[in-house]
Design an enzyme around this catalytic site. Structure first.
Site, PDB file in Angstrom:
ATOM      1  N   ARG A  92       0.850  -1.164  -0.046  1.00  0.00           N
ATOM      2  CA  ARG A  92      -0.214   0.027   0.168  1.00  0.00           C
ATOM      3  C   ARG A  92       0.872   1.341  -0.009  1.00  0.00           C
ATOM      4  NH1 ARG A  92      -3.479  -0.456   5.009  1.00  0.00           N
ATOM      5  NH2 ARG A  92      -4.723  -1.781   3.677  1.00  0.00           N
ATOM      6  N   ARG A 162      -1.174   6.804   9.485  1.00  0.00           N
ATOM      7  CA  ARG A 162      -1.061   5.975   8.119  1.00  0.00           C
ATOM      8  C   ARG A 162      -1.516   7.263   7.135  1.00  0.00           C
ATOM      9  NH1 ARG A 162      -3.643   0.594   8.417  1.00  0.00           N
ATOM     10  NH2 ARG A 162      -2.655  -0.141  10.056  1.00  0.00           N
ATOM     11  N   LYS A 223      -3.060   1.153  15.111  1.00  0.00           N
ATOM     12  CA  LYS A 223      -3.167   2.130  13.748  1.00  0.00           C
ATOM     13  C   LYS A 223      -3.809   3.584  14.313  1.00  0.00           C
ATOM     14  CE  LYS A 223      -5.876  -0.521  11.286  1.00  0.00           C
ATOM     15  NZ  LYS A 223      -6.556  -1.177  10.328  1.00  0.00           N
ATOM     16  N   LYS A 225      -5.603   7.268  12.308  1.00  0.00           N
ATOM     17  CA  LYS A 225      -5.835   7.960  10.906  1.00  0.00           C
ATOM     18  C   LYS A 225      -6.008   9.203  10.809  1.00  0.00           C
ATOM     19  CE  LYS A 225      -7.298   3.270   9.234  1.00  0.00           C
ATOM     20  NZ  LYS A 225      -8.339   2.278   8.633  1.00  0.00           N
ATOM     21  N   CYS A 443     -15.324  -3.336   0.200  1.00  0.00           N
ATOM     22  CA  CYS A 443     -13.762  -3.491   0.448  1.00  0.00           C
ATOM     23  C   CYS A 443     -13.437  -4.767  -0.334  1.00  0.00           C
ATOM     24  CB  CYS A 443     -13.581  -4.000   1.871  1.00  0.00           C
ATOM     25  SG  CYS A 443     -14.135  -5.471   2.277  1.00  0.00           S
ATOM     26  N   CYS A 449      -7.983 -10.959   1.044  1.00  0.00           N
ATOM     27  CA  CYS A 449      -7.692 -10.590   2.541  1.00  0.00           C
ATOM     28  C   CYS A 449      -7.847 -11.831   3.430  1.00  0.00           C
ATOM     29  CB  CYS A 449      -9.116  -9.826   2.545  1.00  0.00           C
ATOM     30  SG  CYS A 449      -9.125  -9.019   4.513  1.00  0.00           S
ATOM     31  N   CYS A 488     -16.219  -8.475   6.663  1.00  0.00           N
ATOM     32  CA  CYS A 488     -15.976  -8.634   7.847  1.00  0.00           C
ATOM     33  C   CYS A 488     -16.309  -7.370   8.910  1.00  0.00           C
ATOM     34  CB  CYS A 488     -14.926  -9.286   8.299  1.00  0.00           C
ATOM     35  SG  CYS A 488     -13.289  -7.947   8.423  1.00  0.00           S
ATOM     36  N   CYS A 492     -13.646  -1.861   6.480  1.00  0.00           N
ATOM     37  CA  CYS A 492     -12.642  -1.308   5.332  1.00  0.00           C
ATOM     38  C   CYS A 492     -13.425  -0.581   4.355  1.00  0.00           C
ATOM     39  CB  CYS A 492     -11.748  -2.283   4.676  1.00  0.00           C
ATOM     40  SG  CYS A 492     -10.891  -2.988   5.998  1.00  0.00           S
TER      41      CYS A 492
HETATM   42 FE1  SRM Z   1      -8.772  -2.077   6.234  1.00  0.00          FE
HETATM   43  C1  SRM Z   1      -7.152  -4.687   7.896  1.00  0.00           C
HETATM   44  C2  SRM Z   1      -7.834  -3.303   3.340  1.00  0.00           C
HETATM   45  C3  SRM Z   1      -9.517   0.871   4.543  1.00  0.00           C
HETATM   46  C4  SRM Z   1     -10.286  -0.991   9.150  1.00  0.00           C
HETATM   47  N1  SRM Z   1      -7.800  -3.887   5.875  1.00  0.00           N
HETATM   48  C5  SRM Z   1      -7.030  -4.675   6.628  1.00  0.00           C
HETATM   49  C6  SRM Z   1      -6.298  -5.830   5.468  1.00  0.00           C
HETATM   50  C7  SRM Z   1      -5.006  -5.407   5.522  1.00  0.00           C
HETATM   51  C8  SRM Z   1      -6.500  -7.129   6.357  1.00  0.00           C
HETATM   52  C9  SRM Z   1      -5.346  -7.599   7.240  1.00  0.00           C
HETATM   53  O1  SRM Z   1      -5.195  -7.071   8.325  1.00  0.00           O
HETATM   54  O2  SRM Z   1      -4.733  -8.630   6.944  1.00  0.00           O
HETATM   55  C10 SRM Z   1      -7.097  -5.659   4.557  1.00  0.00           C
HETATM   56  C11 SRM Z   1      -6.461  -6.194   3.207  1.00  0.00           C
HETATM   57  C12 SRM Z   1      -7.331  -6.652   1.999  1.00  0.00           C
HETATM   58  C13 SRM Z   1      -6.653  -6.669   0.824  1.00  0.00           C
HETATM   59  O3  SRM Z   1      -6.389  -7.897   0.140  1.00  0.00           O
HETATM   60  O4  SRM Z   1      -6.201  -5.721   0.188  1.00  0.00           O
HETATM   61  C14 SRM Z   1      -7.749  -4.136   4.378  1.00  0.00           C
HETATM   62  N2  SRM Z   1      -8.629  -1.388   4.611  1.00  0.00           N
HETATM   63  C15 SRM Z   1      -8.275  -2.068   3.301  1.00  0.00           C
HETATM   64  C16 SRM Z   1      -8.515  -1.332   2.023  1.00  0.00           C
HETATM   65  C17 SRM Z   1      -7.802  -1.722   0.942  1.00  0.00           C
HETATM   66  C18 SRM Z   1     -10.342  -1.561   1.686  1.00  0.00           C
HETATM   67  C19 SRM Z   1     -10.630  -1.067   0.278  1.00  0.00           C
HETATM   68  O5  SRM Z   1     -11.455  -1.788  -0.252  1.00  0.00           O
HETATM   69  O6  SRM Z   1     -10.270  -0.093  -0.083  1.00  0.00           O
HETATM   70  C20 SRM Z   1      -8.595   0.152   2.696  1.00  0.00           C
HETATM   71  C21 SRM Z   1      -7.161   0.563   2.489  1.00  0.00           C
HETATM   72  C22 SRM Z   1      -6.843   1.926   3.143  1.00  0.00           C
HETATM   73  C23 SRM Z   1      -5.443   2.436   2.974  1.00  0.00           C
HETATM   74  O7  SRM Z   1      -5.176   2.806   1.797  1.00  0.00           O
HETATM   75  O8  SRM Z   1      -4.980   2.708   4.073  1.00  0.00           O
HETATM   76  C24 SRM Z   1      -8.899  -0.219   4.230  1.00  0.00           C
HETATM   77  N3  SRM Z   1      -9.787  -0.447   6.897  1.00  0.00           N
HETATM   78  C25 SRM Z   1      -9.921   0.558   6.091  1.00  0.00           C
HETATM   79  C26 SRM Z   1     -10.996   1.494   6.799  1.00  0.00           C
HETATM   80  C27 SRM Z   1     -11.691   2.729   6.111  1.00  0.00           C
HETATM   81  C28 SRM Z   1     -10.896   3.976   6.379  1.00  0.00           C
HETATM   82  O9  SRM Z   1      -9.978   4.150   7.050  1.00  0.00           O
HETATM   83  O10 SRM Z   1     -11.361   4.839   5.715  1.00  0.00           O
HETATM   84  C29 SRM Z   1     -11.299   0.977   7.921  1.00  0.00           C
HETATM   85  C30 SRM Z   1     -12.362   1.537   8.877  1.00  0.00           C
HETATM   86  C31 SRM Z   1     -11.858   2.700   9.510  1.00  0.00           C
HETATM   87  C32 SRM Z   1     -11.217   2.330  11.019  1.00  0.00           C
HETATM   88  O11 SRM Z   1     -10.079   1.984  10.921  1.00  0.00           O
HETATM   89  O12 SRM Z   1     -12.091   2.193  11.911  1.00  0.00           O
HETATM   90  C33 SRM Z   1     -10.422  -0.462   7.900  1.00  0.00           C
HETATM   91  N4  SRM Z   1      -8.708  -2.940   8.099  1.00  0.00           N
HETATM   92  C34 SRM Z   1      -9.304  -2.006   9.211  1.00  0.00           C
HETATM   93  C35 SRM Z   1      -9.240  -2.740  10.500  1.00  0.00           C
HETATM   94  C36 SRM Z   1      -9.863  -2.593  11.853  1.00  0.00           C
HETATM   95  C37 SRM Z   1      -9.082  -1.887  12.913  1.00  0.00           C
HETATM   96  C38 SRM Z   1      -9.682  -1.845  14.305  1.00  0.00           C
HETATM   97  O13 SRM Z   1      -9.894  -0.524  14.500  1.00  0.00           O
HETATM   98  O14 SRM Z   1      -9.820  -2.751  14.517  1.00  0.00           O
HETATM   99  C39 SRM Z   1      -8.460  -3.974  10.045  1.00  0.00           C
HETATM  100  C40 SRM Z   1      -8.022  -5.355  10.783  1.00  0.00           C
HETATM  101  C41 SRM Z   1      -6.971  -4.836  11.936  1.00  0.00           C
HETATM  102  O15 SRM Z   1      -6.319  -3.701  11.818  1.00  0.00           O
HETATM  103  O16 SRM Z   1      -6.817  -5.547  12.706  1.00  0.00           O
HETATM  104  C42 SRM Z   1      -8.174  -3.794   8.494  1.00  0.00           C
HETATM  105 FE1  SF4 Z   2     -10.816  -7.542   4.644  1.00  0.00          FE
HETATM  106 FE2  SF4 Z   2     -12.617  -7.135   6.540  1.00  0.00          FE
HETATM  107 FE3  SF4 Z   2     -11.397  -5.146   5.694  1.00  0.00          FE
HETATM  108 FE4  SF4 Z   2     -12.950  -6.372   4.062  1.00  0.00          FE
HETATM  109  S1  SF4 Z   2     -13.494  -5.497   5.927  1.00  0.00           S
HETATM  110  S2  SF4 Z   2     -10.868  -5.657   3.355  1.00  0.00           S
HETATM  111  S3  SF4 Z   2     -12.737  -8.445   4.674  1.00  0.00           S
HETATM  112  S4  SF4 Z   2     -10.323  -6.815   6.714  1.00  0.00           S
END
Ligand code: SRM
Ligand code: SF4
Length: 584
Positions: A92, A162, A223, A225, A443, A449, A488, A492
């Site tokens: 990323r 981030r 993390k 943001k 997402c 993922c 899930c 995201c």
């Molecule tokens: Fe996310 C984890 C994809 C935005 C909350 N996110 C992941 C992972 C890396 C899975 C992992 O931990 O192994 C996913 C990778 C999937 C893949 O194959 O690409 C993933 N997140 C994404 C992306 C690519 C979704 C998308 O379709 O665009 C976004 C990448 C953002 C970036 O460029 O940095 C993405 N993730 C978000 C958002 C939305 C936002 O930030 O606007 C959230 C919700 C907002 C928040 O943080 O509360 C989000 N992602 C998470 C979480 C839960 C964090 C938590 O507070 O518990 C995880 C899991 C974790 O961190 O343990 C996670």
């Molecule tokens: Fe993966 Fe869950 Fe984030 Fe979707 S919402 S990209 S399934 S960690």
């Protein structure tokens, strides 16, 4: 001692301990022993017996912007063949404000073709791109390629600040430029100072790191943001973020920011100590205090965040534990500032402005809808080639939006026709794309993922077709509902700020949430649990029917939005304070 019970059952906010005591989460040891994010990544990289990273390095590479993954579609088959999973990394990039030049685009396009398994570029919900499927022998080349075009991936993952978002708003060009510059400055200010990235990936000189002045030697509890947003657009969804700077302007010039702290969307199914939460308004600060305030919020969260239980470690839980006023006072003390009363502003929408718009600088900007942000050459849909063809002739820049779309920005009048012809030729611009599709988002989920419980990106296009049919059936085909799917409860795809949000529960099963609003300032509420795709469609059918029949229409013709209707009609209760209302 964990604070979980205090949050779930106790008073609304502010009676928990400042520091949560107890056995530290495993990641804390990993960070402490990492020698400022180096670990033994270099040795691991040379180990070609496995395609993966071992022990701590599996986690540490995240701080360098990479996740180890494998293709879940073929995991079982490889296991049958007694092969290890096809380990690869997802990268990323760090792109504050999502701005990328045509030259950079051509280089990432080439790398995706030459050196990734999937040959795709994935635009994310945080205004950047991801490569999926980079095998170990190509990882160093990837970083060096990016470095040669001025891009890195430092701190786009892991327990750090981030990629910093900034409203994709090329129309008010001068204000946008100023806001964008702040997004870049904040990103740089909060970046890890260790030289680990350069040493490991760019063969940089080895320089001992003795301190991380803002992030600390064990980095953040979780993390973090940050955004810079220009009202009335809330395209970056402030309430998904720990720290937000809301741009306040006078006569078109930026004068300061309202500061919002403590948003976040993730939760865990069945764990009531976790919940999506809106950010709180701390007040206004002038420009000369922005970096101090950013550092003060980060260091307060660094010192007070829960390092015992990672599920309750984000800023949103720290605020609810210690109290908003206590947290704010600490920020004021550390930043040597007194927040003024917030200046008035309003968020009126979150969608991108598709098609051509003209900026006040006279340049033209074309926003292209990219479904799920996935730029790939599929049969009859050569989107990635189309973006490359545009990059070959484009003289302005590209902007990746937080809605996973792409803006061809800064086009001169005489170049408009050619850019538009290319966009149409390659399927990047289609007149028939409905407002519903343009306002739907998912997402990544399967197959890359590891946390996905249900499909999202691959499920959304068909679901949107079904919703389009329903809107047509109820004679509102030109209207839309903000619809988002996440595989899930991590959220995201920001389903927890949608009018209808579907959250994966298991294969083909989703929890359905409703009641988000157009401006993105309300958290939706659980409506149905664990429903299958057929039930989802029939529920949406009934709900659209009621909405169209029963919604209120203002004297000026404004019709009640779907998310407002489901709350007024009592179909779901409004979430006002998450810790109290979300699970009740
Ligand atoms: Fe996310 C984890 C994809 C935005 C909350 N996110 C992941 C992972 C890396 C899975 C992992 O931990 O192994 C996913 C990778 C999937 C893949 O194959 O690409 C993933 N997140 C994404 C992306 C690519 C979704 C998308 O379709 O665009 C976004 C990448 C953002 C970036 O460029 O940095 C993405 N993730 C978000 C958002 C939305 C936002 O930030 O606007 C959230 C919700 C907002 C928040 O943080 O509360 C989000 N992602 C998470 C979480 C839960 C964090 C938590 O507070 O518990 C995880 C899991 C974790 O961190 O343990 C996670
Ligand atoms: Fe993966 Fe869950 Fe984030 Fe979707 S919402 S990209 S399934 S960690």
């Amino acid at each position: 001692m964990s604070n979980v019970k205090a949050i779930a059952n106790g008073p609304l906010v502010g009676e928990g301990p400042i520091i949560v005591e107890g056995e530290l989460a495993g990641n804390e040891r990993m960070k402490r022993e990492s020698n400022f994010l180096r670990g033994t990544i270099e040795q691991d990289l040379k180990d070609r017996i496995t395609g993966g990273f071992t022990s701590d390095n599996f986690q540490l590479i995240r701080f360098h912007g990479m996740y180890q993954q494998d293709d879940r579609d073929i995991r079982a088959e490889r296991q049958k063949q007694k092969l290890e999973p096809l380990h690869n990394v997802m990268l990323r990039a760090r792109m504050p404000g999502g701005i990328i030049t045509p030259k950079q685009w051509l280089a990432i396009d080439k790398f995706a073709d030459d050196s990734t398994i999937y040959s795709s570029i994935r635009l994310t919900t945080r205004q950047t791109f991801q490569f999926h499927g980079v095998l170990k022998p190509h990882i160093k080349l990837m970083h060096q390629t990016l470095n040669s075009i001025g891009i890195d991936s430092i701190a786009t993952a892991g327990d750090v600040n981030r990629n910093v978002l900034c409203t994709s708003n090329p129309v008010e060009s001068e204000l946008h430029q100023q806001a964008y510059e702040w997004a870049t400055k904040i990103s740089e200010h909060l970046l890890p100072k260790t030289n680990a990235y350069a040493e490991i990936w760019l063969d940089g000189e080895k320089v001992e790191t003795t301190e991380e002045p803002i992030l600390g030697s064990t980095y953040l509890p979780r993390k973090f943001k940050t955004t810079v947003v220009i009202p009335p657009q809330n395209d970056i969804d402030v309430h998904a973020n720990d720290l937000n700077f809301v741009a306040i302007s006078e006569n078109g010039q930026l004068v300061g920011f309202n500061v919002l702290v403590g948003g976040g969307l993730a939760m865990t199914h069945g764990d009531k100590s976790t919940y999506p939460r809106r950010a709180d308004d701390f007040g206004f600060v002038a420009l000369d205090k922005v970096l101090d305030v950013a550092a003060a919020v980060v260091t307060t969260q660094r010192d007070w965040g829960n390092r015992v239980n990672r599920k309750n470690a984000k800023t949103k839980y720290t605020l609810d534990r210690v109290g908003i006023d206590v947290f704010k006072a600490e920020v004021e003390k550390r930043a040597e500032v007194s927040f003024e009363n917030s200046r008035p502003y309003e968020f009126t929408g979150r969608g991108d402005r598709f098609g051509w718009v003209e900026g006040i600088d006279g340049k033209h900007h074309l926003t292209l809808f990219i479904e799920n942000g996935r730029l790939i050459d599929a049969p009859n849909s050569p989107l990635k080639t189309g973006a490359r063809e545009i990059a070959l002739v484009h003289k302005g820049d590209f902007r990746m939006t937080a809605n996973q779309n792409l803006i061809v920005a800064g086009v001169a009048e005489q170049d408009k026709a050619h850019i538009e012809q290319l966009a149409r030729q390659y399927g990047l611009l289609k007149d028939e794309t409905s407002a519903q599709r343009q306002n739907s988002m998912a997402c990544v989920a399967f197959p890359t993922c590891p946390l996905a419980m249900a499909e999202a990106e691959r499920y959304l296009p068909g679901l949107v077709s079904n919703v389009e049919t329903l809107l047509n059936k109820h004679n509102v085909s030109d209207e839309h509902i903000i619809l988002r799917v996440t595989g899930c409860p991590n959220g995201c795809g920001r389903a927890m700020l949608a009018e209808i949000g579907l959250v994966g529960k298991g294969p083909g099963k989703y929890n359905m949430y409703m009641g988000g609003n157009i401006g993105g300032t309300r958290i939706p509420k659980l409506y149905k649990e664990g429903i299958d795709e057929q039930t989802i469609v029939s529920e949406i059918d009934g709900l659209i029917g009621r909405w169209v029949a029963e919604r209120e229409v203002q004297a000026d013709g404004t019709k009640e939005a779907f998310g407002d209707f489901v709350i007024r009609a009592g179909i779901v209760n409004e979430v006002i304070v998450s810790v109290r209302d979300f699970h009740d």
